[in-house]
Design an enzyme around this catalytic site. Structure first.
Site, PDB file in Angstrom:
ATOM      1  N   ASP A 162      10.657  56.052  45.730  1.00 18.57           N
ATOM      2  CA  ASP A 162      10.905  54.799  45.014  1.00 18.57           C
ATOM      3  C   ASP A 162      12.388  54.536  44.816  1.00 18.57           C
ATOM      4  O   ASP A 162      12.824  54.108  43.750  1.00 18.57           O
ATOM      5  CB  ASP A 162      10.174  54.769  43.666  1.00 18.57           C
ATOM      6  CG  ASP A 162      10.004  53.348  43.133  1.00 18.57           C
ATOM      7  OD1 ASP A 162      10.184  52.408  43.917  1.00 18.57           O
ATOM      8  OD2 ASP A 162       9.710  53.194  41.929  1.00 18.57           O
TER       9      ASP A 162
ATOM     10  N   SER B 141      13.588  48.664  35.405  1.00 14.79           N
ATOM     11  CA  SER B 141      13.492  49.456  36.640  1.00 14.79           C
ATOM     12  C   SER B 141      14.761  49.311  37.475  1.00 14.79           C
ATOM     13  O   SER B 141      15.219  48.197  37.756  1.00 14.79           O
ATOM     14  CB  SER B 141      12.288  48.995  37.466  1.00 14.79           C
ATOM     15  OG  SER B 141      11.084  49.307  36.821  1.00 14.79           O
TER      16      SER B 141
ATOM     17  N   HIS C 249      10.461  49.586  44.432  1.00 13.25           N
ATOM     18  CA  HIS C 249       9.485  48.578  44.024  1.00 13.25           C
ATOM     19  C   HIS C 249      10.147  47.308  43.493  1.00 13.25           C
ATOM     20  O   HIS C 249       9.484  46.275  43.363  1.00 13.25           O
ATOM     21  CB  HIS C 249       8.497  49.150  42.989  1.00 13.25           C
ATOM     22  CG  HIS C 249       9.053  49.361  41.629  1.00 13.25           C
ATOM     23  ND1 HIS C 249       9.506  50.587  41.182  1.00 13.25           N
ATOM     24  CD2 HIS C 249       9.229  48.510  40.588  1.00 13.25           C
ATOM     25  CE1 HIS C 249       9.915  50.474  39.935  1.00 13.25           C
ATOM     26  NE2 HIS C 249       9.764  49.219  39.544  1.00 13.25           N
TER      27      HIS C 249
END
Length: 504
Positions: free
Chosen positions: A167, A241, A137
Site C-alpha cells: 500500500d 491516509s 489506495h
C-alpha cells in the site's frame, strides 16, 4: 450624644470603604458582541491558583515544555505534508444503455454512461525535487492526480510507481526547493513514545493530532500482503491516509495508512507503515518502476499452542511449512512439508507474517540460512532466494503452464486477495482473512461445489489461505477426481464445501 452618633456613622462608613477596597478585583474580558462571549478573572482566585508546590511547578513546566515541542514540530513538519486529489472515470449502471429513455422527446436530457469519481488523501514530500510518498489506495486507478502544498500551490502529479502489496505509492511533481520531511529511523522507535500525526482528515488540511506509539511490528491486520505496522492512538481519520507520523525530533517515522474502527472514525487504533519499509519500496519503485522481492517457494501457517506442544516447543513461534513448490529455492535447498522454520539468518521467526515480510525484504539471489525443526531435530539449510513471481504467474498463467493452463480456470473459479477495494466491494469486515471469490463459471466444478461470487475462502484442506499461491498449492496437492474441503464465509455464517478437482 450627637458626637457619638457622628463617630459611629463615620466608623461604619470607613469600614464599608475598607471592605470595598479589600474585595477581590474582578476583570471582565469580552471578545464578541454577545453577552455569553465574555469571561471574568478574579485576581484573588489567580493568586490562590498560583500557590503551587515546587513539584507542581515542575510538573506544569514539563507540560508546557511538551506543548512547546508539539508546536515546534508542527511548525517544522506541516509544510512537507500535502493534500492529494485523485479523479477517475467510472461506468454508470444505466439500464437503458446509451439510449435516451424518453425517445427523443427531451433531447436535452442525457443519460451519462460514465461519471467522474473523486477522492482525497494526504502525502509527504520526501525530496526537494518533488517526490511525494503516499498510500497506493489514495491514487489507485486514478486518471488524474493533483497535489496541493501547504502554501496552496497546486501541481499535476505523475504516478512514478505503486505497490499494492504494501500500500505504498510514489508521486512526482514538477517543482524544486520544496520543504522535504526529515527522514527518521523507524527501527529505533519505542512503544510509549510521543508521536504526531499530520494530514488532511475530512478535507481539513494541515490537521495535527498527538498520541503515543501503542504497538509496533503489528501484522495480520488484513490491509496488505506485507504488514509491519506502527500502531498509534494519535487520531487518524478518513483523509489522513498517506500523511506523516513524526517523532519528537520532527523526523518522519511512518506513513499513516488506516484505522481499526467500528464507527468509521478514529477510535484510538491507527496504523502507519514504518518509514524504513516505505523508503525501501520507494527506492525500488523510483529505480525500476516495480518492487522486487525475495521468494522462498513455500506455503506456511502459524503455530498454535497444540502444534507447539506437538513439536516440543515451550511456546508457539515459527512458521510451519504446508507445501513446497516444485523447483523453487526451498525445494532445491531440501525444505519439506511439515518442516517448522524457527530462525532465518539466526533471528527467531515470530510467525508466518514475520517470515513472509523478512524474505520479501531481501533481494533475489541472496543466500539465507534457515533453521528448521524436523523429526525433533534442528537442521540448518542455506537457501538461495529467487524473485517473487506475480500473482498471475503463481496462479498458473500460460507462460508458466503452456499445456495445462491455470488450475483456477480449469475449476471455473476466480479469486482475489482481500485488499481494501475487495473488502469495500463485497462488504467484508476487516477481521475476516482469506480469498474472496470474484467469479464462478456456470456449469464448472466451482459452481457444482456451491461456491458463489462474494464468498470468502477461509481455509483449504483445513489450512488457512490468504494468497492465491497458497490456494493453488492446495489444489495441486489433491489427486484428480478427488475433492478439496473448503471452509467458506458467506454473509454472517461459516460453511464447508467440497471442491472436486476434475480429471484431465
Amino acid at each position: 450624644m450627637k458626637r457619638w452618633i457622628w463617630i459611629l456613622t463615620l466608623s461604619l462608613a470607613v469600614g464599608a470603604g475598607l471592605t470595598w477596597f479589600a474585595r477581590p478585583l474582578e476583570v471582565q474580558v469580552r471578545w464578541g458582541e454577545r453577552a455569553e462571549q465574555a469571561a471574568s478573572l478574579s485576581i484573588e482566585e489567580s493568586t490562590a491558583l498560583a500557590q503551587w508546590t515546587p513539584d507542581e511547578h515542575r510538573a506544569i513546566e514539563g507540560a508546557r515544555s511538551l506543548s512547546r515541542a508539539f508546536t515546534a514540530i508542527a511548525r517544522e513538519v506541516s509544510p512537507s505534508v500535502v493534500t492529494i486529489h485523485s479523479e477517475r472515470t467510472v461506468a454508470v449502471n444505466n439500464p437503458w444503455g446509451n439510449r435516451n429513455p424518453f425517445g427523443g422527446m427531451f433531447p436535452f436530457f442525457e443519460m451519462p454512461d460514465r461519471v467522474p469519481q473523486r477522492g482525497m488523501g494526504s502525502g509527504v514530500i520526501v525530496s526537494e525535487d518533488g517526490k511525494v510518498l503516499t498510500n497506493n489506495h489514495v491514487v489507485s486507478g486514478a486518471d488524474r492526480v493533483k497535489v496541493t502544498l501547504a502554501d496552496e500551490r497546486t501541481f499535476d502529479a505523475k504516478v512514478v510507481g505503486t505497490d499494492p502489496k504494501s500500500d505504498i505509492a510514489v508521486l512526482q511533481i514538477d517543482a524544486s526547493g520544496l520543504p522535504a520531511a526529515k527522514i527518521g529511523d523507524s527501527h529505533r522507535i519505542e512503544v510509549g513514545e510521543w508521536v504526531l500525526a499530520i494530514g488532511n482528515p475530512f478535507e481539513l488540511s494541515q490537521t495535527v493530532t498527538a498520541g503515543i506509539v501503542s504497538a509496533k511490528g503489528r501484522s495480520s491486520v488484513g490491509l496488505a500482503d506485507y504488514e509491519d505496522f506502527i500502531q498509534t492512538d494519535a487520531a487518524i481519520n478518513p483523509g489522513n491516509s498517506g500523511g506523516a507520523l513524526v517523532n519528537l525530533d520532527g523526523e518522519l517515522i511512518g506513513i499513516n495508512t488506516a484505522i481499526a474502527t467500528r464507527s468509521g472514525g478514529s477510535q484510538g487504533v491507527g496504523f502507519a507503515i514504518p518509514i524504513d519499509m516505505a523508503g525501501k519500496i520507494m527506492d525500488s519503485l523510483v529505480r525500476t518502476g516495480k518492487v522486487v522481492r525475495g521468494y522462498l517457494g513455500v506455503t506456511i501457517q502459524n503455530v498454535d499452542a497444540a502444534l507447539a506442544d506437538n513439536y516440543g516447543l515451550d511456546r508457539p513461534y515459527g512458521a510451519l511449512v504446508n507445501s513446497v513448490s516444485r523447483g523453487s529455492p526451498a525445494d532445491e535447498a531440501g525444505v519439506e512439508a511439515g518442516d517448522l522454520i524457527l530462525e532465518i539468518d539466526g533471528r527467531e521467526v515470530r510467525d508466518r507474517d514475520d517470515l513472509r515480510l523478512r524474505v520479501g525484504e531481501m533481494s533475489p539471489g541472496s543466500g539465507v540460512d534457515l533453521t528448521v525443526l524436523r523429526d525433533g531435530k534442528q537442521r540448518r539449510m542455506n537457501v538461495r532466494l529467487g524473485e517473487l513471481p506475480s500473482d498471475e504467474e503463481l496462479a498458473g498463467t500460460p507462460s508458466e503452464e503452456p499445456s495445462g493452463g491455470s488450475q483456477l480456470d480449469d475449476l471455473g473459479l476466480a479469486v482475489a486477495r482481500l485488499d481494501r477495494e475487495a473488502r469495500a466491494t463485497y462488504e467484508i469486515d476487516s477481521d475476516i482473512q482469506g480469498l474472496v471469490v470474484t467469479d464462478v463459471a456456470m456449469g464448472s466444478p466451482a459452481a457444482d461445489s456451491g461456491l458463489r461470487e462474494g464468498d470468502v475462502i477461509l481455509e483449504a484442506g483445513r489450512d488457512p489461505v490468504t494468497s492465491v499461491s497458497e490456494l493453488i498449492e492446495k489444489i495441486r496437492g489433491v489427486p484428480e477426481g478427488r475433492t478439496l474441503l473448503l471452509k467458506v464465509r458467506r454473509q454472517e455464517a461459516n460453511i464447508f464445501l467440497a471442491l472436486r478437482v476434475p480429471k484431465s
